[in-house]
Write a protein that holds these residues in place. Sequence first.
Motif, PDB file in Angstrom:
ATOM      1  N   ASN A   1     -44.939 -23.303  -7.492  1.00  0.00           N
ATOM      2  CA  ASN A   1     -43.916 -24.065  -8.193  1.00  0.00           C
ATOM      3  C   ASN A   1     -42.554 -23.944  -7.511  1.00  0.00           C
ATOM      4  OD1 ASN A   1     -42.264 -25.266  -9.993  1.00  0.00           O
ATOM      5  ND2 ASN A   1     -42.620 -23.818 -11.672  1.00  0.00           N
ATOM      6  N   GLN A   2     -42.047 -25.039  -6.990  1.00  0.00           N
ATOM      7  CA  GLN A   2     -40.747 -24.986  -6.345  1.00  0.00           C
ATOM      8  C   GLN A   2     -39.640 -25.096  -7.391  1.00  0.00           C
ATOM      9  OE1 GLN A   2     -41.466 -28.851  -4.183  1.00  0.00           O
ATOM     10  NE2 GLN A   2     -39.306 -29.128  -4.660  1.00  0.00           N
TER      11      GLN A   2
ATOM     12  N   ASN B   1     -33.057 -29.488 -22.903  1.00  0.00           N
ATOM     13  CA  ASN B   1     -33.788 -30.749 -22.885  1.00  0.00           C
ATOM     14  C   ASN B   1     -33.621 -31.350 -24.279  1.00  0.00           C
ATOM     15  OD1 ASN B   1     -35.595 -32.865 -22.844  1.00  0.00           O
ATOM     16  ND2 ASN B   1     -37.225 -31.717 -21.848  1.00  0.00           N
TER      17      ASN B   1
ATOM     18  N   GLU C   1     -36.297 -23.978 -21.084  1.00  0.00           N
ATOM     19  CA  GLU C   1     -35.525 -24.168 -19.867  1.00  0.00           C
ATOM     20  C   GLU C   1     -34.117 -24.596 -20.284  1.00  0.00           C
ATOM     21  OE1 GLU C   1     -36.127 -26.445 -15.587  1.00  0.00           O
ATOM     22  OE2 GLU C   1     -37.337 -27.012 -17.309  1.00  0.00           O
TER      23      GLU C   1
ATOM     24  N   THR D   1     -36.953 -26.517  -9.518  1.00  0.00           N
ATOM     25  CA  THR D   1     -36.582 -27.878  -9.884  1.00  0.00           C
ATOM     26  C   THR D   1     -35.224 -27.864 -10.565  1.00  0.00           C
ATOM     27  OG1 THR D   1     -38.907 -28.370 -10.252  1.00  0.00           O
ATOM     28  CG2 THR D   1     -37.316 -29.876 -11.224  1.00  0.00           C
ATOM     29  N   PRO D   2     -34.264 -28.636 -10.062  1.00  0.00           N
ATOM     30  CA  PRO D   2     -32.967 -28.671 -10.728  1.00  0.00           C
ATOM     31  C   PRO D   2     -33.132 -29.161 -12.168  1.00  0.00           C
ATOM     32  CG  PRO D   2     -32.976 -30.026  -8.730  1.00  0.00           C
ATOM     33  CD  PRO D   2     -34.371 -29.576  -8.964  1.00  0.00           C
ATOM     34  N   PHE D   3     -32.427 -28.524 -13.088  1.00  0.00           N
ATOM     35  CA  PHE D   3     -32.603 -28.836 -14.505  1.00  0.00           C
ATOM     36  C   PHE D   3     -31.785 -30.068 -14.901  1.00  0.00           C
ATOM     37  CE2 PHE D   3     -31.386 -27.800 -19.029  1.00  0.00           C
ATOM     38  CZ  PHE D   3     -32.609 -28.167 -19.545  1.00  0.00           C
ATOM     39  N   GLU D   4     -32.423 -30.998 -15.599  1.00  0.00           N
ATOM     40  CA  GLU D   4     -31.733 -32.177 -16.140  1.00  0.00           C
ATOM     41  C   GLU D   4     -32.101 -32.272 -17.608  1.00  0.00           C
ATOM     42  OE1 GLU D   4     -32.116 -35.913 -13.772  1.00  0.00           O
ATOM     43  OE2 GLU D   4     -33.462 -34.693 -12.554  1.00  0.00           O
ATOM     44  N   GLY D   5     -31.235 -31.741 -18.475  1.00  0.00           N
ATOM     45  CA  GLY D   5     -31.626 -31.622 -19.877  1.00  0.00           C
ATOM     46  C   GLY D   5     -31.257 -32.788 -20.757  1.00  0.00           C
TER      47      GLY D   5
END
Lengths: 297, 180
Positions: B7-8, B60, B39, B10-14
């Motif tokens: 698992n790389q 999120n 997250e 991943t930038p969080f976009e909530g």
Amino acid sequence: MMLIVGTIPSRDPLTTGKVSAEGEFLVVNGSRIPCTQGTGAMIGAALATTDYLGLEAPQALVVGDIGEGKGSREIYEYLIEKVAELSPEVLALHYWLPNMALTRRLCQAINKCARRPMMIADAASMYSAKAAGLAGEFDIFTPDATEAAFLADPDATHPAYIARHLFDTEITEAPRLAEVAYRNNSAAKLLLVKGAIDYIINDGGVVATITEPDVPELEAIGGTGDTITGLVAAFTYAGFEPHLAAIIAARANRMAGQFAEVTPATRVGQVVAQLPAVFKEYLCQWSGVRYVAGVNS
Amino acid sequence: MAFLKKNQKTPFEGGGLVLFSEVPQAMAAEKVLKKAGYEVKLVAPPPELRKGCDLAVEINLVEQPGIERLLKEKDAACAGVLPIKAGTSELLEIVKVTDFGSWVMVKAGNMKITYNKESGVIVNISGGGCPDIPYLHTELIDKLLEEAPRPKDIGFTLCALNADRALEECLALQNGGNAP
């Protein structure tokens, strides 16, 4: 291969395999899944269609997730890693916890497929595609009227938060909402907007409306939108142009409801069970192609 | 599973912000949420959304109900949850009722609950797209309206919140005798 991806209402681990039917259940790699609202109903309708047409059964990728999101993240990661290797002809995405960043990575991974799959999204996979600004990567979305309003709202990341003036609309507003969604790059190439009137909208223009048979009770039955998406996926996998697949799917779903003599208390499995009879009676007429059940592979 | 190990990051976009009146509350809430597996990340909220503190927790947005419930259980006070994007500040609560003779369907946002008028039993749940909706379907179907678990108590997402609003309206109609 047609790959159907989504969560199921359990805590079962991720599993994948070709789908078969066992009584009222679907079986994926030895795991039994009920053909109920959600991914189960979608897979059930797709399997009924491939069975009838004599095509390879759908491959399912499912995981238990009751809303906590862990299973959803597993399924995203699995797909991101494996999709190029699997290289499905049709990729139908369904229920999961929407995650914009993971959807972005998934679309990047899909670009590595030797041949780009037909991309279909419904439910929260459609929400995350739109919210991430990636709707244009998809070939088909299957929203209902509220979800069409969500697609038309440039700021919304979930249908619970949409501008009031967009929400309070009737299904007849679908073409106007779709026009806005296309203008905002928030729509797939083809939209099948499900409702009292089913609208098939291609690149912003209405190409067909389906109103018959009129079975309003279907709206109350959980899973009857999922079955339409399963039908669209299967008919595109069979080689139909997306707009024709959408027209046949909408008609078949309505007719299955009529055959089942549904009430608002009917379960979606009873609707799915009627699909072979519907195909037998109407598919040649609707498609213009003669099919003989089970011998078209 | 091997694929998870690779698992790389991943930038969080909530898309959602939990707002607080004091900085320590934001830091405590972040700890509680991360421990529960959510997250999240600490961010500076835009000035127009601030509720007295210049630190917020990005979440999120779809997970709003589960997060609010957890914070309440852990006595982690917050001043509210809002979408980050302007123009989407209000959770829609428009309800529509459809009469099917023996049954009534109540639609709240993208969720619909249908019950039998005479027995008060929930017969179907439709709409929605988040993974707790098929779960709610299995948990609520065939239950009396009064005895069914509340979606806001056992669900985790905004779809569950809309389902709860629909159930609330079903209960009001059934108890008030105002069903059409």
